[in-house]
Motif scaffolding. Sequence first.
Motif, PDB file in Angstrom:
ATOM      1  N   LEU A 197       6.685  12.830  -1.011  1.00 46.49           N
ATOM      2  CA  LEU A 197       5.584  12.304  -0.221  1.00 46.49           C
ATOM      3  C   LEU A 197       4.362  12.573  -0.765  1.00 46.49           C
ATOM      4  CD1 LEU A 197       6.274  13.945   3.483  1.00 46.49           C
ATOM      5  CD2 LEU A 197       6.726  11.614   2.814  1.00 46.49           C
ATOM      6  N   ALA A 198       4.177  13.326  -1.754  1.00 50.63           N
ATOM      7  CA  ALA A 198       2.792  13.313  -2.394  1.00 50.63           C
ATOM      8  C   ALA A 198       3.018  12.347  -3.572  1.00 50.63           C
ATOM      9  CB  ALA A 198       2.669  14.805  -3.038  1.00 50.63           C
ATOM     10  N   GLU A 199       3.897  12.174  -4.185  1.00 49.56           N
ATOM     11  CA  GLU A 199       4.053  11.046  -5.116  1.00 49.56           C
ATOM     12  C   GLU A 199       4.131   9.729  -4.832  1.00 49.56           C
ATOM     13  OE1 GLU A 199       4.101  11.646  -8.386  1.00 49.56           O
ATOM     14  OE2 GLU A 199       4.265  13.597  -8.324  1.00 49.56           O
ATOM     15  N   ARG A 200       4.550   9.545  -3.402  1.00 47.02           N
ATOM     16  CA  ARG A 200       4.389   8.247  -2.810  1.00 47.02           C
ATOM     17  C   ARG A 200       3.116   7.936  -2.482  1.00 47.02           C
ATOM     18  NH1 ARG A 200       9.371   8.233   1.524  1.00 47.02           N
ATOM     19  NH2 ARG A 200      10.911   7.860  -0.050  1.00 47.02           N
ATOM     20  N   ARG A 201       2.303   8.940  -2.003  1.00 42.23           N
ATOM     21  CA  ARG A 201       0.717   8.703  -1.742  1.00 42.23           C
ATOM     22  C   ARG A 201       0.072   8.400  -3.188  1.00 42.23           C
ATOM     23  NH1 ARG A 201      -1.015  14.150  -0.820  1.00 42.23           N
ATOM     24  NH2 ARG A 201      -1.144  14.106  -3.127  1.00 42.23           N
ATOM     25  N   ASP A 202       0.280   9.235  -4.210  1.00 40.26           N
ATOM     26  CA  ASP A 202      -0.355   9.050  -5.433  1.00 40.26           C
ATOM     27  C   ASP A 202       0.148   7.593  -6.129  1.00 40.26           C
ATOM     28  OD1 ASP A 202      -1.528  11.458  -5.308  1.00 40.26           O
ATOM     29  OD2 ASP A 202       0.061  12.472  -6.593  1.00 40.26           O
ATOM     30  N   LEU A 203       1.426   7.359  -6.053  1.00 37.70           N
ATOM     31  CA  LEU A 203       1.574   5.910  -6.173  1.00 37.70           C
ATOM     32  C   LEU A 203       0.851   4.713  -5.478  1.00 37.70           C
ATOM     33  CD1 LEU A 203       3.216   4.149  -8.152  1.00 37.70           C
ATOM     34  CD2 LEU A 203       5.187   4.236  -6.602  1.00 37.70           C
ATOM     35  N   THR A 204       1.013   4.992  -4.398  1.00 37.54           N
ATOM     36  CA  THR A 204       0.232   3.854  -3.418  1.00 37.54           C
ATOM     37  C   THR A 204      -1.447   3.902  -3.619  1.00 37.54           C
ATOM     38  OG1 THR A 204       1.820   4.367  -1.693  1.00 37.54           O
ATOM     39  CG2 THR A 204      -0.345   3.146  -0.960  1.00 37.54           C
ATOM     40  N   ASN A 205      -1.937   5.160  -3.961  1.00 37.21           N
ATOM     41  CA  ASN A 205      -3.263   5.219  -4.219  1.00 37.21           C
ATOM     42  C   ASN A 205      -3.716   4.586  -5.681  1.00 37.21           C
ATOM     43  OD1 ASN A 205      -4.153   6.288  -1.876  1.00 37.21           O
ATOM     44  ND2 ASN A 205      -3.971   8.535  -2.860  1.00 37.21           N
ATOM     45  N   ARG A 206      -2.679   4.678  -6.521  1.00 43.91           N
ATOM     46  CA  ARG A 206      -2.938   4.095  -7.931  1.00 43.91           C
ATOM     47  C   ARG A 206      -2.797   2.710  -7.788  1.00 43.91           C
ATOM     48  NH1 ARG A 206       0.410   8.376  -9.786  1.00 43.91           N
ATOM     49  NH2 ARG A 206       2.034   7.032  -9.665  1.00 43.91           N
ATOM     50  N   ILE A 207      -1.730   1.914  -7.202  1.00 37.85           N
ATOM     51  CA  ILE A 207      -1.519   0.560  -6.943  1.00 37.85           C
ATOM     52  C   ILE A 207      -2.762   0.145  -6.223  1.00 37.85           C
ATOM     53  CG2 ILE A 207      -0.122  -1.156  -5.752  1.00 37.85           C
ATOM     54  CD1 ILE A 207       2.106   0.753  -6.591  1.00 37.85           C
ATOM     55  N   GLY A 208      -3.158   0.778  -5.365  1.00 33.67           N
ATOM     56  CA  GLY A 208      -4.273   0.213  -4.464  1.00 33.67           C
ATOM     57  C   GLY A 208      -5.788   0.233  -5.376  1.00 33.67           C
ATOM     58  N   ALA A 209      -5.816   1.186  -6.095  1.00 37.33           N
ATOM     59  CA  ALA A 209      -6.895   1.215  -7.138  1.00 37.33           C
ATOM     60  C   ALA A 209      -7.150   0.031  -8.019  1.00 37.33           C
ATOM     61  CB  ALA A 209      -7.139   2.438  -7.630  1.00 37.33           C
ATOM     62  N   MET A 210      -5.730  -0.309  -8.626  1.00 38.77           N
ATOM     63  CA  MET A 210      -5.600  -1.245  -9.602  1.00 38.77           C
ATOM     64  C   MET A 210      -5.899  -2.589  -8.892  1.00 38.77           C
ATOM     65  SD  MET A 210      -2.239  -0.110 -11.861  1.00 38.77           S
ATOM     66  CE  MET A 210      -1.396  -1.667 -11.526  1.00 38.77           C
ATOM     67  N   ALA A 211      -5.291  -2.752  -7.762  1.00 42.63           N
ATOM     68  CA  ALA A 211      -5.613  -3.945  -6.887  1.00 42.63           C
ATOM     69  C   ALA A 211      -7.028  -4.486  -6.774  1.00 42.63           C
ATOM     70  CB  ALA A 211      -4.717  -4.151  -5.579  1.00 42.63           C
ATOM     71  N   THR A 212      -7.952  -3.447  -6.405  1.00 42.24           N
ATOM     72  CA  THR A 212      -9.180  -3.572  -6.046  1.00 42.24           C
ATOM     73  C   THR A 212     -10.138  -3.396  -7.140  1.00 42.24           C
ATOM     74  OG1 THR A 212      -9.521  -1.049  -5.459  1.00 42.24           O
ATOM     75  CG2 THR A 212      -8.895  -2.387  -3.591  1.00 42.24           C
ATOM     76  N   GLY A 213      -9.451  -3.297  -8.336  1.00 39.82           N
ATOM     77  CA  GLY A 213     -10.309  -3.082  -9.538  1.00 39.82           C
ATOM     78  C   GLY A 213     -10.847  -1.704  -9.890  1.00 39.82           C
ATOM     79  N   GLY A 214     -10.526  -0.814  -9.071  1.00 40.33           N
ATOM     80  CA  GLY A 214     -10.764   0.870  -9.190  1.00 40.33           C
ATOM     81  C   GLY A 214     -12.130   0.934  -8.479  1.00 40.33           C
ATOM     82  N   ALA A 215     -12.617  -0.034  -7.721  1.00 38.75           N
ATOM     83  CA  ALA A 215     -13.809   0.310  -6.909  1.00 38.75           C
ATOM     84  C   ALA A 215     -13.574   1.158  -5.751  1.00 38.75           C
ATOM     85  CB  ALA A 215     -14.434  -0.807  -6.363  1.00 38.75           C
TER      86      ALA A 215
END
Length: 88
Positions: A69-87
């Motif tokens: 669950l923690a790795e899924r959360r971290d992966l989702t956050n990384r992908i979300g940060a890449m999609a928004t440009g890190g903002a």
Amino acid sequence: MKSIAALQAVVTAAPFDGEPSVGELDAIEQEMPLILAEVDLLDAEIKTLDRPATGLDERRIRRARNRVLAERRDLTNRIGAMATGGAA
């Protein structure tokens, strides 16, 4: 006798070489922590297939599930940060 061969051209533009692309390799590398966590969970579950689960087995499975669950959360956050440009 009539020929029953296909009358249309082959649809594929390029032959498949069987190797993943650079983008696919990057995606696999990014997902590797989640993949390893899922393998650990599967290993913990497999150990309990042929015998009753002990308290240690239950803790091991619970920790492995929490790690997935923690790795899924971290992966989702990384992908979300890449999609928004890190903002944030």
